[in-house]
Design a protein around this motif. Sequence first.
Motif, PDB file in Angstrom:
ATOM      1  N   LEU A  38      38.937  52.379  33.447  1.00 45.40           N
ATOM      2  CA  LEU A  38      37.998  52.661  34.533  1.00 45.40           C
ATOM      3  C   LEU A  38      37.156  51.418  34.831  1.00 45.40           C
ATOM      4  N   GLY A  39      36.594  50.828  33.767  1.00 42.17           N
ATOM      5  CA  GLY A  39      35.743  49.659  33.929  1.00 42.17           C
ATOM      6  C   GLY A  39      36.547  48.486  34.481  1.00 42.17           C
ATOM      7  N   PHE A  40      37.766  48.294  33.971  1.00 37.72           N
ATOM      8  CA  PHE A  40      38.571  47.153  34.402  1.00 37.72           C
ATOM      9  C   PHE A  40      38.856  47.217  35.901  1.00 37.72           C
ATOM     10  N   PHE A  41      39.375  48.355  36.377  1.00 38.05           N
ATOM     11  CA  PHE A  41      39.759  48.429  37.792  1.00 38.05           C
ATOM     12  C   PHE A  41      38.532  48.397  38.707  1.00 38.05           C
ATOM     13  N   LEU A  42      37.433  48.987  38.245  1.00 40.85           N
ATOM     14  CA  LEU A  42      36.213  48.971  39.057  1.00 40.85           C
ATOM     15  C   LEU A  42      35.682  47.540  39.193  1.00 40.85           C
ATOM     16  N   ARG A  46      35.570  45.155  42.589  1.00 36.65           N
ATOM     17  CA  ARG A  46      34.267  44.664  43.060  1.00 36.65           C
ATOM     18  C   ARG A  46      34.247  43.134  43.149  1.00 36.65           C
ATOM     19  N   THR A  47      34.961  42.479  42.237  1.00 35.27           N
ATOM     20  CA  THR A  47      34.886  41.013  42.263  1.00 35.27           C
ATOM     21  C   THR A  47      35.987  40.403  43.133  1.00 35.27           C
ATOM     22  N   ALA A  48      37.181  40.999  43.134  1.00 42.09           N
ATOM     23  CA  ALA A  48      38.304  40.351  43.843  1.00 42.09           C
ATOM     24  C   ALA A  48      38.591  40.979  45.204  1.00 42.09           C
ATOM     25  N   GLY A  49      37.998  42.136  45.513  1.00 39.81           N
ATOM     26  CA  GLY A  49      38.205  42.724  46.844  1.00 39.81           C
ATOM     27  C   GLY A  49      39.014  44.010  46.811  1.00 39.81           C
ATOM     28  N   PRO A  50      39.194  44.624  47.990  1.00 39.75           N
ATOM     29  CA  PRO A  50      39.803  45.960  48.043  1.00 39.75           C
ATOM     30  C   PRO A  50      41.331  45.980  47.905  1.00 39.75           C
ATOM     31  N   VAL A  51      41.960  44.800  47.899  1.00 40.64           N
ATOM     32  CA  VAL A  51      43.417  44.757  47.667  1.00 40.64           C
ATOM     33  C   VAL A  51      43.697  43.601  46.709  1.00 40.64           C
TER      34      VAL A  51
END
Length: 466
Positions: A38-42, A46-51
């Motif tokens: 959960l933390g990793f993907f969130l 947030r840092t690299a963008g929506p794709v």
Amino acid sequence: MSATASPLPLPRSDRSALPFARGLPLVGNLPMILKDPLGFFLRLSRTAGPVVRVNLGLAMGELLLVSDPAVIAHILEGNAANYQKGRFYGRLRGVFGENIILADGDDWWRRRRLAAPAFSARHLEAASWVMTSAVTGLVDTLERSARRREPVDLFAAVMELTLGVIVKSLFGVDVGVRADAITAAVEPVLREGDRRVWWPVRPPRWVPTATNRQLTAALADLDRVVYGLIDERRRSGERREDILDALLAARDERGEGLSDRQLRDEVVGLIVSGYETTATTLAWALEALSRHPAVEAALRGELERELGPRLPLAADLRSLTYTRAVLLETMRLNPAVWTISRQAVVDDVAAGVPIGAATVVMMPPHVVHRSAAHWANPEGFDPGRFLDGEPKDARKFTYLPFGGGPRRCLGAHFSMMEMQIVLATLLQRFRFSLIPGSLPERAVTLTVRPRDGLWMTVEAVATGRA
Ligand code: HEM
């Protein structure tokens, strides 16, 4: 791992335009994902963008992490035919069988049409009685715990309740002791499902490891009971109001029904999809209420006003708008199905994003629901935002606890009904408080569950049972 070694290549020109999370040599980001998905993907979105392209290492290739609602709308709805359940879900077939949740294409369409009547208004009404009776049983147990001032694991309690509800809604209330055999068999099956999704290598089923032996025994028990129940019903020719009846009566356009094997697989699919999802949502709702006294007070106010001491019935649920909003907000912050994935069949462009054939796309509701681009105060617990129901139209895919498009959850109404009945009945009668210092940690499996249960003290409140 170099980009060219990926087993799921996008055309090079398109690949290079997207952000890429390379991770470690050989294993990519897998260790970080296994530690804290959960933390990793969130953090990553947030840092690299929506794709973002995410490297999963040599054994598992690559996936595309998407949290942009426009791209998700295209994949789940606009061009849904180009996106199959794919290899991540494929890992579950050996455990859960071939069912509506895992099927694709024409096979899925046939299964969906055959299963849909089981969730008609008539069957939901019958199921509501099963739900009311189940929660009344839980109330009795909790009254005893309240008198003795014993802490209770509310997660274990709602797991037992929701499994009982789905089994009795499937097979009828007189399923009796066979419900216990199903209960005992379902847990090892679900836990093996958890392991298969993320672990790159699992020993094949024929290797006699301890978990494989346990799984084989559990599946044999499940088959014995489920086939037995199907056989009895076929022989008796009796008509009922339960889901098995609807599945037995269903016919496709050629007039053909489901075989025993297909029935067994659908039944197991409904149990595994409907049980833990509903229980974890109820558990997180109870946990959130205990930490937000103003929300709890507003919920109690609605229950006083709309129900007084009487048990909630299916007809009341429409007016329990705040109860519903509490559940919707719980599923925003803690969506039981925390991620949804698909695999592209042929090259496509989704809202401007190039998606190569065979790309696995991961669209986690957990990430979408916490996006500051779509939600004000995304980390706050505020049911008020759902008083008008779920977001509609252009905002529809900013909220997807039940997925979306043609494969939206078939049990959404069933589970909302169950969760409203259970939450309303419990809150009418009890106040639940977390044991100090026992804030539950999340364990990420196929769903997100409280790792060591949800231990709470239970106190009876003034409103008595009607
Ligand atoms: C809070 C409870 C529940 C949640 C959060 C939930 C969530 C979901 C989600 C996200 C999907 C879509 C997965 C995808 O697109 O890959 C789904 C599909 C499905 N769910 Fe649920 N579910 C819940 C309860 C139930 C219940 C109670 C049942 C049945 C009794 C059920 C039956 C199904 C079925 C059959 C599908 C597959 C639909 C298809 O592929 O056509 N679910 N669910």
